[in-house]
Write a protein that holds these residues in place. Structure first.
Motif, PDB file in Angstrom:
ATOM      1  N   LEU A   1      -6.243  -1.346   3.641  1.00  0.00           N
ATOM      2  CA  LEU A   1      -6.385  -0.403   4.742  1.00  0.00           C
ATOM      3  C   LEU A   1      -5.402  -0.787   5.835  1.00  0.00           C
ATOM      4  CD1 LEU A   1      -7.975   1.901   6.172  1.00  0.00           C
ATOM      5  CD2 LEU A   1      -9.619   0.148   6.902  1.00  0.00           C
ATOM      6  N   PHE A   2      -4.661   0.201   6.314  1.00  0.00           N
ATOM      7  CA  PHE A   2      -3.637  -0.029   7.331  1.00  0.00           C
ATOM      8  C   PHE A   2      -3.716   1.034   8.415  1.00  0.00           C
ATOM      9  CE2 PHE A   2      -1.687  -1.476   3.350  1.00  0.00           C
ATOM     10  CZ  PHE A   2      -1.125  -2.685   3.698  1.00  0.00           C
ATOM     11  N   GLY A   3      -3.296   0.650   9.618  1.00  0.00           N
ATOM     12  CA  GLY A   3      -2.901   1.636  10.607  1.00  0.00           C
ATOM     13  C   GLY A   3      -1.528   2.132  10.190  1.00  0.00           C
ATOM     14  N   HIS A   4      -1.147   3.316  10.629  1.00  0.00           N
ATOM     15  CA  HIS A   4       0.114   3.903  10.168  1.00  0.00           C
ATOM     16  C   HIS A   4       1.327   3.053  10.505  1.00  0.00           C
ATOM     17  CE1 HIS A   4       3.320   7.136  10.227  1.00  0.00           C
ATOM     18  NE2 HIS A   4       2.990   6.973   8.965  1.00  0.00           N
ATOM     19  N   ARG A   5       1.378   2.493  11.708  1.00  0.00           N
ATOM     20  CA  ARG A   5       2.529   1.681  12.114  1.00  0.00           C
ATOM     21  C   ARG A   5       2.658   0.434  11.238  1.00  0.00           C
ATOM     22  NH1 ARG A   5       1.128   0.559  17.147  1.00  0.00           N
ATOM     23  NH2 ARG A   5       1.870   2.540  17.910  1.00  0.00           N
ATOM     24  N   SER A   6       1.547  -0.250  10.979  1.00  0.00           N
ATOM     25  CA  SER A   6       1.587  -1.462  10.145  1.00  0.00           C
ATOM     26  C   SER A   6       1.955  -1.125   8.707  1.00  0.00           C
ATOM     27  CB  SER A   6       0.246  -2.193  10.180  1.00  0.00           C
ATOM     28  OG  SER A   6       0.029  -2.725  11.468  1.00  0.00           O
ATOM     29  N   TYR A   7       1.445  -0.008   8.201  1.00  0.00           N
ATOM     30  CA  TYR A   7       1.782   0.442   6.843  1.00  0.00           C
ATOM     31  C   TYR A   7       3.291   0.628   6.708  1.00  0.00           C
ATOM     32  CZ  TYR A   7       2.247   3.976   3.088  1.00  0.00           C
ATOM     33  OH  TYR A   7       2.625   4.688   1.979  1.00  0.00           O
ATOM     34  N   ASP A   8       3.881   1.391   7.622  1.00  0.00           N
ATOM     35  CA  ASP A   8       5.324   1.634   7.548  1.00  0.00           C
ATOM     36  C   ASP A   8       6.107   0.336   7.651  1.00  0.00           C
ATOM     37  OD1 ASP A   8       5.122   4.388   7.231  1.00  0.00           O
ATOM     38  OD2 ASP A   8       5.426   4.824   9.369  1.00  0.00           O
ATOM     39  N   ASP A   9       5.719  -0.534   8.574  1.00  0.00           N
ATOM     40  CA  ASP A   9       6.448  -1.784   8.783  1.00  0.00           C
ATOM     41  C   ASP A   9       6.294  -2.730   7.597  1.00  0.00           C
ATOM     42  OD1 ASP A   9       7.914  -3.739  10.631  1.00  0.00           O
ATOM     43  OD2 ASP A   9       6.122  -4.860  10.038  1.00  0.00           O
ATOM     44  N   MET A  10       5.057  -2.967   7.182  1.00  0.00           N
ATOM     45  CA  MET A  10       4.806  -3.955   6.130  1.00  0.00           C
ATOM     46  C   MET A  10       5.387  -3.511   4.787  1.00  0.00           C
ATOM     47  SD  MET A  10       1.267  -6.001   5.414  1.00  0.00           S
ATOM     48  CE  MET A  10       1.033  -6.236   7.163  1.00  0.00           C
ATOM     49  N   LEU A  11       5.105  -2.280   4.391  1.00  0.00           N
ATOM     50  CA  LEU A  11       5.632  -1.796   3.116  1.00  0.00           C
ATOM     51  C   LEU A  11       7.142  -1.652   3.179  1.00  0.00           C
ATOM     52  CD1 LEU A  11       3.841  -1.002   0.539  1.00  0.00           C
ATOM     53  CD2 LEU A  11       2.574  -1.201   2.635  1.00  0.00           C
ATOM     54  N   GLY A  12       7.646  -1.187   4.317  1.00  0.00           N
ATOM     55  CA  GLY A  12       9.098  -1.062   4.474  1.00  0.00           C
ATOM     56  C   GLY A  12       9.794  -2.405   4.338  1.00  0.00           C
ATOM     57  N   HIS A  13       9.223  -3.414   4.956  1.00  0.00           N
ATOM     58  CA  HIS A  13       9.827  -4.751   4.871  1.00  0.00           C
ATOM     59  C   HIS A  13       9.751  -5.315   3.450  1.00  0.00           C
ATOM     60  CE1 HIS A  13      10.991  -8.844   5.767  1.00  0.00           C
ATOM     61  NE2 HIS A  13       9.895  -9.247   5.149  1.00  0.00           N
TER      62      HIS A  13
END
Length: 192
Positions: A58-70
């Protein structure tokens, strides 16, 4: 019913903002990004790798984009990319039109406390929250978090976004502690 488990890196003064990279999260002029670098060791790797597998992340949208993007851009072999990409992921956002770029991702549009409560009711197993400070504070305030696994680093930053904000007193029950070779304290707490 699912169990919501928060896994977070924090320092001694409770800051969780930007532990992984200098540019990870510079909101509010935060200049201590990457503060968690150098603390990883085999104890942390073994502990995190041995945690009960999550039924979902479960992620907030900002963390999802950052973590998966990285992690999807990292070319060196690591244990995180495959686990993040292949796990079922739920992403909270107030915007119904939010697009999710990675496979096995489901949008939970609306108020997080409502959408996550419904997810928790219909999910068996652990729903693991990674990062996502704003989401964690919201879920904590609504009494939806069942467990905290905190990697408490032996450093004080003096500024930055903290895991817990202002709110009501919450007593937690310590279940286990492990000290790493770098001085990080792994502490697992259950909520009452």
């Amino acid at each position: 019913m699912g169990t919501i488990s928060v896994l977070a890196n924090i320092c001694l003064d409770g800051v969780m903002q930007g532990p992984g990279r200098a540019d990870e999260d510079t909101r509010g002029g935060f200049r201590h990004g990457g503060w968690g670098i150098g603390y990883a060791d085999e104890v942390i790797a073994k502990y995190v790798g041995g945690i009960d597998p999550a039924a979902a992340m479960l992620f907030g949208h900002r963390s999802y984009d950052d973590m998966l993007g990285h992690w999807t851009s990292v070319t060196d072999p690591n244990p995180f990319t495959e686990a993040l990409v292949n796990a079922p992921k739920y992403v909270t956002s107030r915007q119904a039109g939010t697009e999710l770029a990675y496979p096995r991702s489901t949008l939970l549009a609306g108020e997080a406390t409502d959408t996550v409560a419904r997810l928790k009711d219909r999910t068996d197993g652990v729903i693991r929250v990674l990062g996502s400070g704003e989401l964690v504070r919201s879920l904590h305030g609504a009494g939806l978090v069942d467990e905290y696994v905190l990697l408490i680093h032996p450093t004080v930053l003096g500024s930055g976004t903290r895991l817990f904000g202002a709110g009501e007193r919450t007593d937690l029950a310590l279940q286990e502690t492990i000290t790493t070779t770098t001085g990080v304290l792994i502490a697992r707490y259950l909520t009452s």
